[in-house]
Design a protein around this motif. Structure first.
Motif, short mmCIF file in Angstrom:
data_model
loop_
_atom_site.label_atom_id
_atom_site.label_comp_id
_atom_site.label_asym_id
_atom_site.label_seq_id
_atom_site.Cartn_x
_atom_site.Cartn_y
_atom_site.Cartn_z
N LEU A 117 34.39 36.88 106.48
CA LEU A 117 34.74 37.98 105.58
C LEU A 117 33.55 38.88 105.29
O LEU A 117 33.69 40.09 105.09
CB LEU A 117 35.31 37.41 104.26
CG LEU A 117 35.87 38.41 103.26
CD1 LEU A 117 37.02 39.19 103.88
CD2 LEU A 117 36.31 37.70 101.99
N ALA A 118 32.32 38.31 105.27
CA ALA A 118 31.12 39.11 105.01
C ALA A 118 30.67 39.88 106.23
O ALA A 118 29.90 40.86 106.10
CB ALA A 118 30.00 38.21 104.52
N ALA A 119 31.10 39.48 107.43
CA ALA A 119 30.63 40.12 108.66
C ALA A 119 30.97 41.61 108.72
O ALA A 119 30.11 42.43 109.07
CB ALA A 119 31.18 39.38 109.87
N PRO A 120 32.20 42.06 108.40
CA PRO A 120 32.49 43.50 108.47
C PRO A 120 31.60 44.34 107.55
O PRO A 120 31.18 45.44 107.92
CB PRO A 120 33.96 43.59 108.08
CG PRO A 120 34.53 42.24 108.37
CD PRO A 120 33.42 41.28 108.08
N PHE A 121 31.31 43.80 106.35
CA PHE A 121 30.46 44.55 105.43
C PHE A 121 29.04 44.67 105.99
O PHE A 121 28.42 45.74 105.92
CB PHE A 121 30.43 43.87 104.06
CG PHE A 121 31.75 43.89 103.35
CD1 PHE A 121 32.15 45.01 102.63
CD2 PHE A 121 32.60 42.80 103.39
CE1 PHE A 121 33.37 45.03 101.99
CE2 PHE A 121 33.82 42.80 102.74
CZ PHE A 121 34.20 43.93 102.03
N ALA A 122 28.52 43.59 106.56
CA ALA A 122 27.18 43.63 107.11
C ALA A 122 27.10 44.54 108.34
O ALA A 122 26.16 45.33 108.50
CB ALA A 122 26.73 42.22 107.47
N ILE A 123 28.11 44.44 109.21
CA ILE A 123 28.10 45.27 110.42
C ILE A 123 28.27 46.75 110.07
O ILE A 123 27.59 47.62 110.61
CB ILE A 123 29.19 44.79 111.39
CG1 ILE A 123 28.90 43.38 111.88
CG2 ILE A 123 29.30 45.74 112.58
CD1 ILE A 123 30.01 42.77 112.73
N GLY A 124 29.17 47.05 109.14
CA GLY A 124 29.38 48.45 108.75
C GLY A 124 28.15 49.06 108.10
O GLY A 124 27.79 50.21 108.38
N THR A 125 27.47 48.29 107.24
CA THR A 125 26.26 48.81 106.60
C THR A 125 25.15 49.03 107.63
O THR A 125 24.45 50.05 107.60
CB THR A 125 25.80 47.85 105.51
OG1 THR A 125 26.86 47.67 104.56
CG2 THR A 125 24.58 48.39 104.80
N ALA A 126 24.98 48.06 108.54
CA ALA A 126 23.95 48.21 109.57
C ALA A 126 24.25 49.38 110.49
O ALA A 126 23.33 50.12 110.89
CB ALA A 126 23.84 46.92 110.37
#
Length: 476
Positions: free
Chosen positions: A54-63
């Motif tokens: 669930l945290a992966a999309p937030f991390a990928i989108g921010t990066a």
């Protein structure tokens, strides 16, 4: 005129791209980082893979959004129309936001301040209407109505491009009015980074006074130049007949009037008036201000009437080829040298834009009316509200010095009593009576006082002054 943008620290955009320190993270970036960290910590501690997924999309989108960070701050310019703008005319101004960076600005928020005497009715960005017409207001009351330009405008700015915020409206009053300062803040990296505010210095818009209709057909009392439409009242070489007189040594033979000479059995010559231009001195009394200015379509204050009347008088006499000079009766004692032509008229308009009412405890007579500043043969038109006793004393001293003086009363006829200063109705009426008495004393001293009323205001007065100039004087 164009005003460049400066940062709050006084840095100029021409110094090159700003460092990344000019950008700050937004609340969106803080929430994304906080949420990603909490999900990852919770997934590790609890041993739950679903939280990590669930945290992966937030991390990928921010990066992905921060893969390229902006390095240059936006640039802001303000430009105003440099045409001959008169009170009541249409004005145009532009606030430009430029993007010198290699990244697009996702959002740019633009806001500008405008003088209350410039009523902005419409603002458009890239051809689309950005605001509706402002509430119709004029005069001092327009300051209470929020201007269209002072509202924030939002747009996007592509890389290596600029977006214009076009302002259109009306100029309500003469003077130098600021358009700006204007500020802009932009967001990039999909709203995760925001720049600091970039401020542009205001551009000054010159609004010239509206020339009230004025026409004076009477001749000048005296003249001292070599050109112009007004004939001199002193004898000399010219084409206008002044009369017939007895021949005197020095008279030219071609001036002999043989019919009169044969009839009188004594030589007589035809006397003429010199064809010379008149010198008009327009004196502005700036010791006091009264009334409330309502702009071009509202009530006129003392300063409004003074400036507009001065512009009308100068335009009339300069159009006829006479020499016109301007003087201020006040602490600044500004002076404009006498000259003729359209160039002098434009100089007079620029000079009038700097007129300000200033009180002074000192008597400014000596520094204003030096012997080298005021010609003895000039017609002095004094625009005064007669609110200060020193103004009446100045008029009396000018009349006693032998100059031709005409006083124009610029006090509003419907001036209300200043109740906010504690004036009662009875006190105001007593002050009016005292002022009328002072005007009567000035007329007894030979100073004509007339209220400004546009066309034909000074015809009767100038006729009397010209008649007095030709009358014989008793030698002292």
């Amino acid at each position: 005129m164009v005003a460049p943008a400066v940062s709050p620290r006084g840095e100029s955009p021409s110094q090159g791209p700003e460092p990344a320190a000019g950008w700050a993270p937004t609340w969106a970036l803080g929430r994304a980082v906080l949420l990603t960290g909490l999900l990852l910590i919770a997934g590790v501690l609890l041993g739950r893979v679903d939280l990590v997924v669930l945290a992966a999309p937030f991390a990928i989108g921010t990066a992905y959004a921060l893969r390229r960070r902006p390095t240059a701050l936006p640039q802001v310019w303000i430009s105003a129309d440099e045409g001959h703008l008169v009170e009541g005319g249409e004005l145009t101004g532009t606030v430009t936001v430029g993007n010198p960076d290699l990244l697009d600005y996702d959002v740019a928020v633009i806001r500008s301040r405008v003088s209350p005497w410039l009523r902005i009715e419409r603002a458009t960005i890239a051809g689309a209407t950005a605001a509706t017409a402002a509430t119709a207001a004029s005069g001092a009351g327009s300051a209470a109505v929020p201007s269209v330009a002072e509202r924030p405008f939002v747009t996007a700015v592509p890389t290596a491009a600029a977006v214009d915020l076009e302002l259109t409206g009306r100029a309500l009053r003469w003077g130098r009015h600021p358009v700006g300062p204007a500020g802009a803040r932009v967001a990039a990296a999909q709203g995760l980074l925001v720049s600091r505010a970039v401020i542009a210095e205001p551009a000054r818009l010159r609004v010239y006074p509206k020339t009230e209709p004025f026409d004076a057909v009477e001749a000048m009392p005296r003249a001292a130049g070599l050109v112009g439409a007004h004939h001199s009242r002193r004898p000399g070489e010219g084409g206008e007949l002044a009369g017939v007189r007895v021949f005197a040594p020095g008279d030219r033979l071609r001036r002999i009037d043989w019919r009169v000479s044969l009839r009188a059995r004594q030589l007589h010559v035809a006397a003429t008036l010199s064809d010379r231009d008149a010198e008009v001195v327009v004196l502005l009394d700036v010791l006091a201000e009264a009334g409330r200015s309502g702009g071009v379509s509202g009530a006129a204050s003392v300063l409004d009437t003074t400036v507009r009347a001065a512009a009308a008088i100068a335009e009339h006499y300069l159009h006829r080829g006479d020499r016109v000079s301007m003087l201020e009766y006040g602490p600044a004692a500004r002076r404009l040298r006498p000259a003729t032509g359209r160039r002098q008229y434009l100089t007079v308009l620029e000079w009038l834009l700097e007129v300000r009412a200033e009180s002074s405890p000192h008597e400014p007579y000596d520094q204003v009316f030096g012997p080298q500043l005021l010609s003895a043969d000039a017609l002095v038109v004094v625009l005064t509200p007669l609110l200060d006793e020193r103004s009446a004393q100045m008029l009396a001293r000018l009349a006693r010095s032998g100059r031709f003086v005409v006083a124009v009363d610029t006090l509003p006829a419907d001036l209300a009593p200043p109740k906010d200063r504690g004036w009662a109705e009875v006190a105001y009426r007593l002050w009016r009576l005292d002022r009328d008495t002072m005007i009567g004393q000035l007329r007894e001293h030979g100073v004509p006082v007339v209220r400004w009323a546009g066309a034909g205001s000074l015809d009767e007065v100038l006729r009397d002054v010209a008649r007095l100039a030709t009358a014989p004087r008793v030698a002292r």
